[in-house]
Design an enzyme around this catalytic site. Structure first.
Site, PDB file in Angstrom:
ATOM      1  N   ARG A  50       0.851  -1.195   0.000  1.00  0.00           N
ATOM      2  CA  ARG A  50       0.000   0.000   0.000  1.00  0.00           C
ATOM      3  C   ARG A  50       0.884   1.243   0.000  1.00  0.00           C
ATOM      4  NH1 ARG A  50      -1.393   1.527   4.584  1.00  0.00           N
ATOM      5  NH2 ARG A  50      -2.288  -0.425   5.352  1.00  0.00           N
ATOM      6  N   TYR A 102     -16.511  17.257 -15.428  1.00  0.00           N
ATOM      7  CA  TYR A 102     -16.789  15.827 -15.607  1.00  0.00           C
ATOM      8  C   TYR A 102     -17.805  15.386 -14.534  1.00  0.00           C
ATOM      9  CZ  TYR A 102     -15.941  10.797 -15.274  1.00  0.00           C
ATOM     10  OH  TYR A 102     -16.093   9.443 -15.200  1.00  0.00           O
ATOM     11  N   ASP A 174      -7.237  19.108 -14.073  1.00  0.00           N
ATOM     12  CA  ASP A 174      -7.565  17.787 -14.614  1.00  0.00           C
ATOM     13  C   ASP A 174      -7.147  17.795 -16.093  1.00  0.00           C
ATOM     14  OD1 ASP A 174      -8.770  15.555 -15.771  1.00  0.00           O
ATOM     15  OD2 ASP A 174     -10.587  15.691 -14.547  1.00  0.00           O
ATOM     16  N   LYS A 199      -7.894   6.857 -19.458  1.00  0.00           N
ATOM     17  CA  LYS A 199      -8.196   7.381 -20.786  1.00  0.00           C
ATOM     18  C   LYS A 199      -6.923   7.359 -21.647  1.00  0.00           C
ATOM     19  CE  LYS A 199     -12.016   7.992 -18.532  1.00  0.00           C
ATOM     20  NZ  LYS A 199     -12.413   9.221 -17.890  1.00  0.00           N
TER      21      LYS A 199
HETATM   22  C1  LIG Z   1     -12.894   9.611 -16.589  1.00  0.00           C
HETATM   23  C2  LIG Z   1     -12.592  10.949 -16.042  1.00  0.00           C
HETATM   24  C3  LIG Z   1     -12.379  11.145 -14.665  1.00  0.00           C
HETATM   25  C4  LIG Z   1     -12.526  10.025 -13.658  1.00  0.00           C
HETATM   26  O1  LIG Z   1     -11.528   9.067 -13.799  1.00  0.00           O
HETATM   27  P1  LIG Z   1     -11.734   7.513 -13.432  1.00  0.00           P
HETATM   28  O2  LIG Z   1     -10.429   6.901 -13.808  1.00  0.00           O
HETATM   29  O3  LIG Z   1     -12.897   7.024 -14.221  1.00  0.00           O
HETATM   30  O4  LIG Z   1     -11.997   7.473 -11.964  1.00  0.00           O
HETATM   31  C5  LIG Z   1     -12.067  12.431 -14.236  1.00  0.00           C
HETATM   32  N1  LIG Z   1     -11.977  13.457 -15.097  1.00  0.00           N
HETATM   33  C6  LIG Z   1     -12.176  13.309 -16.416  1.00  0.00           C
HETATM   34  C7  LIG Z   1     -12.066  14.489 -17.314  1.00  0.00           C
HETATM   35  C8  LIG Z   1     -12.498  12.058 -16.936  1.00  0.00           C
HETATM   36  O5  LIG Z   1     -12.719  11.920 -18.254  1.00  0.00           O
END
Ligand SMILES: *Cc1c(COP(=O)(O)O)cnc(C)c1O
Length: 383
Positions: A50, A102, A174, A199
């Site tokens: 962890r 998001y 982000d 992504k």
């Molecule tokens: C998918 C996404 C998230 C969340 O990420 P996860 O890996 O699904 O928890 C946050 N911000 C954006 C812009 C996203 O596309």
């Protein structure tokens, strides 16, 4: 020396060296929870997975390198990474965030952290004056997402950083939609850059993982304390998959951008398409900002067919054969989605439509297939 790696080399070599045990070029998947000690505290830097794991550590070094930052931290998902950032705050603290956030981030802020006494303000960040107007003595953090989902608004990171620096606030960005290939927020003055590595970084739709990258040592220490104390860490297999994905990030992104441009231009010229949202168009309201802070314009876009309603939009999506109807984005395969009934369904219709997410809006994550096939697919689906 690490810092000097150019981006296309950092994706492959950043923070990486052959494994000392047998010279394995790829870091082994250290599928272990614990590590032998010779005497209490006598270990090789790893005690419990962890806290630290060699495969995760290799990924964390890679993440820092590609974002041109000092420290990387990997989490079990993008939202777990955001959760850790919010835990830097105390009840009574306030956060200013983008108004077309998001959906999952919006849910985390409003349904979880408001319950722990944090307060969130959602503002249109294209107007920097609105951001400044929302600041008060309790404001601690500004949370930016750019480009936004699914309207592809672009926020000027340097302009927001000028405000946070002046007032000693934290700025988190982000960077999921752009990836560090297109923009590196730390270079524009952000303190924290966050990714859903699920992504573009992973890039193959086979892993859920999140990351943070920071420069400040104290911030790194606080975040890694939270990472260990809360425990939302990724396993070694997922760390390995993400690391493997990152190695081809630059070549994938180059093709995503090329294909994204071709699809955007095809749709914009189509008589049955009313509107295309893609920051590469000169007519995009934030095109100048996009040009300033992004190296290219990416493979994400949204569009509205002429005279379409909810049903007509769904029909086009269902007609597509190479674009798969699915949540998520950023993988090698092209995906299509219907924001109003998928990612943004939890937002009331009037609220949704205020930010442009109408029932006829279709979102595409343009993959890296042959672009002629993608356009042919759109052609037959639009009819
Ligand atoms: C998918 C996404 C998230 C969340 O990420 P996860 O890996 O699904 O928890 C946050 N911000 C954006 C812009 C996203 O596309």
């Amino acid at each position: 020396m690490e810092k000097k790696l150019r981006f296309n080399s950092a994706t492959i070599h950043g923070g990486q060296s052959p494994d000392p045990a047998y010279g394995a070029v790829m870091p082994p998947i250290y599928q272990t929870s614990t590590y032998a000690q010779t005497t209490p505290g006598g270990h090789k830097g790893f005690e419990y997975s962890r806290t630290h794991n060699p495969t995760r550590q290799a990924l964390e070094k890679s993440l820092a390198s590609i974002e041109n930052g000092k420290h990387g931290l990997a989490f079990a998902s993008g939202l777990a990474a955001m959760d850790a950032v919010m835990k830097l705050l105390q009840p009574g603290d306030e956060v200013i965030s983008t108004n077309d956030l998001y959906g999952g981030s919006y849910r985390l802020f409003t349904k979880i952290f408001e319950g722990f006494g944090l307060k969130f303000h959602f503002v249109g960040m294209n107007d920097v004056a609105k951001v400044e107007a929302a600041i008060n003595e309790n404001t601690k953090l500004i949370w930016v997402e750019t480009p936004t989902n699914p309207m592809m608004n672009v926020v000027d990171i340097a302009a927001i950083a000028a405000i946070t620096k002046k007032r000693d606030l934290l700025l988190a960005v982000d960077n999921t939609f752009a990836s560090p290939y297109l923009q590196q927020p730390l270079n524009f003055g952000a303190d924290i850059v966050m990714h859903s590595a699920t992504k573009y970084l992973g890039g193959h739709s086979d892993v859920v993982l999140g990351s943070l990258v920071v420069n400040d040592d104290d911030l790194q220490e606080r975040l890694s304390f939270i990472q260990n104390a809360s425990g939302a860490v990724p396993g070694p297999m997922d760390s390995f998959l993400t690391l493997r994905g990152i190695k081809t990030l630059h070549v994938r992104m180059q093709r995503h951008c090329e294909n994204g441009r071709a699809v955007a231009e095809y749709l914009a010229a189509h008589p049955k398409i009313e509107k295309v949202y893609w920051p590469g168009f000169h007519t995009h309201p934030n095109h100048e900002v996009a040009k300033k802070q992004m190296n290219d314009f990416g493979g994400m876009l949204s569009f509205i067919p002429v005279g379409a309603d909810h049903k007509a939009a769904i029909k086009i999506i269902e007609n597509l054969t190479m674009f798969t109807l699915a949540e998520s984005l950023g993988g090698v395969e092209s995906l299509a989605g219907h924001p109003a009934s998928m990612t943004h369904a939890s937002i009331p219709k009037e609220e949704r439509e205020k930010s442009g997410v109408v029932d006829a809006l279709i979102r595409l994550s343009v993959g890296i297939e042959d672009v002629n096939d993608l356009i042919k697919d759109l052609e037959q689906a639009i009819g």
